[in-house]
Write a protein that holds these residues in place. Sequence first.
Motif, PDB file in Angstrom:
ATOM      1  N   VAL A 243     -90.226-109.610  83.388  1.00  0.00           N
ATOM      2  CA  VAL A 243     -88.750-110.208  84.053  1.00  0.00           C
ATOM      3  C   VAL A 243     -87.835-109.269  83.804  1.00  0.00           C
ATOM      4  CG1 VAL A 243     -87.679-112.086  83.621  1.00  0.00           C
ATOM      5  CG2 VAL A 243     -90.196-112.021  83.882  1.00  0.00           C
ATOM      6  N   HIS A 244     -87.397-108.378  83.199  1.00  0.00           N
ATOM      7  CA  HIS A 244     -86.355-107.511  82.717  1.00  0.00           C
ATOM      8  C   HIS A 244     -86.522-106.472  83.126  1.00  0.00           C
ATOM      9  CE1 HIS A 244     -84.252-109.730  79.861  1.00  0.00           C
ATOM     10  NE2 HIS A 244     -85.113-109.496  78.928  1.00  0.00           N
ATOM     11  N   ALA A 245     -87.003-106.344  85.059  1.00  0.00           N
ATOM     12  CA  ALA A 245     -87.386-105.100  85.746  1.00  0.00           C
ATOM     13  C   ALA A 245     -86.150-104.062  85.944  1.00  0.00           C
ATOM     14  CB  ALA A 245     -87.955-105.699  86.970  1.00  0.00           C
ATOM     15  N   THR A 246     -84.719-104.842  85.780  1.00  0.00           N
ATOM     16  CA  THR A 246     -83.938-103.464  86.177  1.00  0.00           C
ATOM     17  C   THR A 246     -84.292-102.988  84.557  1.00  0.00           C
ATOM     18  OG1 THR A 246     -82.306-104.823  84.793  1.00  0.00           O
ATOM     19  CG2 THR A 246     -82.551-104.750  87.050  1.00  0.00           C
ATOM     20  N   GLN A 247     -84.345-102.990  83.835  1.00  0.00           N
ATOM     21  CA  GLN A 247     -84.660-102.367  82.479  1.00  0.00           C
ATOM     22  C   GLN A 247     -85.616-101.639  81.940  1.00  0.00           C
ATOM     23  OE1 GLN A 247     -81.083-101.740  81.214  1.00  0.00           O
ATOM     24  NE2 GLN A 247     -80.685-102.449  83.053  1.00  0.00           N
ATOM     25  N   VAL A 248     -86.772-102.650  82.553  1.00  0.00           N
ATOM     26  CA  VAL A 248     -87.731-102.133  81.541  1.00  0.00           C
ATOM     27  C   VAL A 248     -89.145-101.645  82.809  1.00  0.00           C
ATOM     28  CG1 VAL A 248     -89.819-103.061  80.598  1.00  0.00           C
ATOM     29  CG2 VAL A 248     -87.734-103.278  79.898  1.00  0.00           C
ATOM     30  N   THR A 249     -90.069-100.728  82.433  1.00  0.00           N
ATOM     31  CA  THR A 249     -90.790-101.332  83.233  1.00  0.00           C
ATOM     32  C   THR A 249     -92.149-101.150  82.330  1.00  0.00           C
ATOM     33  OG1 THR A 249     -90.332 -99.485  84.688  1.00  0.00           O
ATOM     34  CG2 THR A 249     -92.450 -99.444  85.033  1.00  0.00           C
ATOM     35  N   VAL A 250     -93.158-102.217  82.876  1.00  0.00           N
ATOM     36  CA  VAL A 250     -94.458-102.519  82.064  1.00  0.00           C
ATOM     37  C   VAL A 250     -95.784-101.380  82.915  1.00  0.00           C
ATOM     38  CG1 VAL A 250     -96.286-104.072  81.516  1.00  0.00           C
ATOM     39  CG2 VAL A 250     -93.475-104.225  81.073  1.00  0.00           C
ATOM     40  N   ALA A 251     -96.597-100.776  82.176  1.00  0.00           N
ATOM     41  CA  ALA A 251     -97.237-100.065  82.653  1.00  0.00           C
ATOM     42  C   ALA A 251     -98.843-100.747  83.247  1.00  0.00           C
ATOM     43  CB  ALA A 251     -97.770 -99.079  81.521  1.00  0.00           C
ATOM     44  N   SER A 253    -101.304-101.113  82.177  1.00  0.00           N
ATOM     45  CA  SER A 253    -102.631-101.650  81.074  1.00  0.00           C
ATOM     46  C   SER A 253    -101.672-102.482  80.823  1.00  0.00           C
ATOM     47  CB  SER A 253    -103.075-100.668  80.296  1.00  0.00           C
ATOM     48  OG  SER A 253    -101.135 -99.820  80.334  1.00  0.00           O
ATOM     49  N   ARG A 254    -100.325-103.176  80.678  1.00  0.00           N
ATOM     50  CA  ARG A 254    -100.105-103.968  80.174  1.00  0.00           C
ATOM     51  C   ARG A 254     -99.815-103.927  78.998  1.00  0.00           C
ATOM     52  NH1 ARG A 254     -98.824-109.145  82.747  1.00  0.00           N
ATOM     53  NH2 ARG A 254     -99.259-109.972  80.945  1.00  0.00           N
ATOM     54  N   THR A 255    -100.748-102.323  78.400  1.00  0.00           N
ATOM     55  CA  THR A 255    -100.063-102.300  76.885  1.00  0.00           C
ATOM     56  C   THR A 255     -99.099-101.542  75.872  1.00  0.00           C
ATOM     57  OG1 THR A 255    -101.897-100.853  76.690  1.00  0.00           O
ATOM     58  CG2 THR A 255    -102.446-102.811  76.011  1.00  0.00           C
ATOM     59  N   GLU A 256     -98.374-100.907  76.963  1.00  0.00           N
ATOM     60  CA  GLU A 256     -96.891 -99.963  77.325  1.00  0.00           C
ATOM     61  C   GLU A 256     -95.639-100.342  78.387  1.00  0.00           C
ATOM     62  OE1 GLU A 256    -100.922 -98.571  75.517  1.00  0.00           O
ATOM     63  OE2 GLU A 256    -100.252 -97.922  78.434  1.00  0.00           O
ATOM     64  N   TYR A 257     -94.986 -99.659  77.968  1.00  0.00           N
ATOM     65  CA  TYR A 257     -93.671-100.077  79.041  1.00  0.00           C
ATOM     66  C   TYR A 257     -92.775 -98.747  78.585  1.00  0.00           C
ATOM     67  CZ  TYR A 257     -91.375-100.310  74.617  1.00  0.00           C
ATOM     68  OH  TYR A 257     -89.469-100.106  73.355  1.00  0.00           O
ATOM     69  N   ALA A 258     -92.013 -98.756  79.473  1.00  0.00           N
ATOM     70  CA  ALA A 258     -90.767 -97.598  79.658  1.00  0.00           C
ATOM     71  C   ALA A 258     -89.421 -97.622  80.063  1.00  0.00           C
ATOM     72  CB  ALA A 258     -91.105 -96.017  80.368  1.00  0.00           C
ATOM     73  N   LEU A 259     -88.341 -97.401  80.154  1.00  0.00           N
ATOM     74  CA  LEU A 259     -87.127 -97.716  80.235  1.00  0.00           C
ATOM     75  C   LEU A 259     -87.048 -96.460  81.382  1.00  0.00           C
ATOM     76  CD1 LEU A 259     -85.687 -98.415  76.438  1.00  0.00           C
ATOM     77  CD2 LEU A 259     -86.813 -99.785  78.008  1.00  0.00           C
ATOM     78  N   SER A 260     -85.719 -96.339  81.435  1.00  0.00           N
ATOM     79  CA  SER A 260     -85.409 -95.637  82.535  1.00  0.00           C
ATOM     80  C   SER A 260     -85.265 -94.427  82.502  1.00  0.00           C
ATOM     81  CB  SER A 260     -83.731 -95.962  82.869  1.00  0.00           C
ATOM     82  OG  SER A 260     -82.746 -95.894  81.686  1.00  0.00           O
ATOM     83  N   ASN A 261     -85.700 -93.928  81.003  1.00  0.00           N
ATOM     84  CA  ASN A 261     -86.096 -92.763  80.467  1.00  0.00           C
ATOM     85  C   ASN A 261     -87.652 -92.060  80.903  1.00  0.00           C
ATOM     86  OD1 ASN A 261     -86.958 -93.438  78.645  1.00  0.00           O
ATOM     87  ND2 ASN A 261     -85.562 -93.839  77.412  1.00  0.00           N
ATOM     88  N   ASN A 262     -88.555 -93.476  80.842  1.00  0.00           N
ATOM     89  CA  ASN A 262     -89.660 -93.083  80.870  1.00  0.00           C
ATOM     90  C   ASN A 262     -90.317 -91.918  80.654  1.00  0.00           C
ATOM     91  OD1 ASN A 262     -89.717 -94.135  83.951  1.00  0.00           O
ATOM     92  ND2 ASN A 262     -89.481 -92.055  85.224  1.00  0.00           N
ATOM     93  N   ILE A 263     -90.051 -92.906  79.016  1.00  0.00           N
ATOM     94  CA  ILE A 263     -90.384 -92.123  77.890  1.00  0.00           C
ATOM     95  C   ILE A 263     -91.700 -93.602  77.486  1.00  0.00           C
ATOM     96  CG2 ILE A 263     -90.379 -91.618  75.418  1.00  0.00           C
ATOM     97  CD1 ILE A 263     -87.798 -90.722  76.404  1.00  0.00           C
ATOM     98  N   LEU A 264     -92.955 -93.387  77.525  1.00  0.00           N
ATOM     99  CA  LEU A 264     -94.062 -93.948  77.266  1.00  0.00           C
ATOM    100  C   LEU A 264     -93.272 -94.605  75.705  1.00  0.00           C
ATOM    101  CD1 LEU A 264     -97.846 -94.631  77.692  1.00  0.00           C
ATOM    102  CD2 LEU A 264     -97.059 -94.870  75.405  1.00  0.00           C
TER     103      LEU A 264
END
Length: 310
Positions: A243-251, A253-264
């Motif tokens: 839901v926090h799509a402006t700040q967070v991307t969920v992989a 797999s739904r077991t990892e995420y990244a912020l805008s820096n694309n660091i897993l």
Amino acid sequence: MTEPSESAGRRLLLLHAHPDDETIMTGGTIARYLDEGVDVRVVTFTLGEEGEVIGDRWARLVADGGADQLGGYRILELTRALEALTPPGRPPLTPRFLGGAGRWRDSGMAGTPSAEHPRALAQGPFDTVVAALADEIAEFDPQVVVTYDAAGTYGHPDHMTVHEASVAAVPIASGRTGTDYLVYESVTEASALRAGLAAAADRVPDGWRMPHDAELPSYPDNRITTAIDIGGVYQRKVDALAVHATQVTVAPSRTEYALSNNILAPIFDVEHFILRSQAAEGSSNPAPNEPTARNSDLFTPQRRPAQARP
């Protein structure tokens, strides 16, 4: 798991700097204790106006060169995230902002122009922030308060201010209410981080990268005092992150995420805490190399292992 009837009267207060922190760091804990019937309150200190927006759809909401409307949009994301964390069929948990929405502004990182904004949280006046937080704690009078460590998790000035304000405000509130609050710091366990990164090594999404050594902060396992199993509510945490799509991307797999820096970063099925203070028995902070006996419940008083007699 504790039945709701057994949790009557339990109150849990979580302090966070920006929308999305509540889910990234403690989303599973929020969901689990809501399931158990605990009265949970999440207090957010700023609207997150300085967040770096992912993607183009909402890119012009940013403060720098844009509409400066990101904070208002992140209230919506926080509202939806708290709804996702709430058990189905129950009234949703709703956002609450220290001093009211917009009272203090996201400071951004140290050294940036936003840090000099007159309403920036890290610019103070610190006594005013402490007074507002002491009022919040005393009014809700929880048994448990969750905050950040002294480093502010990763050095963000607002996270550090939340920590410092909690250190100052908790004794003030305790003096008013007579409650000896259990105060925890939300942290990452080193071995859980290593295991999560190892498991993700062969499924890094395109455009993402693995973190460098020590790039993601963590604590040695022996410093962890409390581990909350969130396996039963894990999917709700992932939904709230998305839901926090402006700040967070969920992989995928739904077991990892990244912020805008694309660091897993892994999404853990256990959330870890360090008990900072327990007024009834004095400080429970262990020495760096001292083993701790872990609890699985934030409301259970911490007891150190009995020392062997000579």
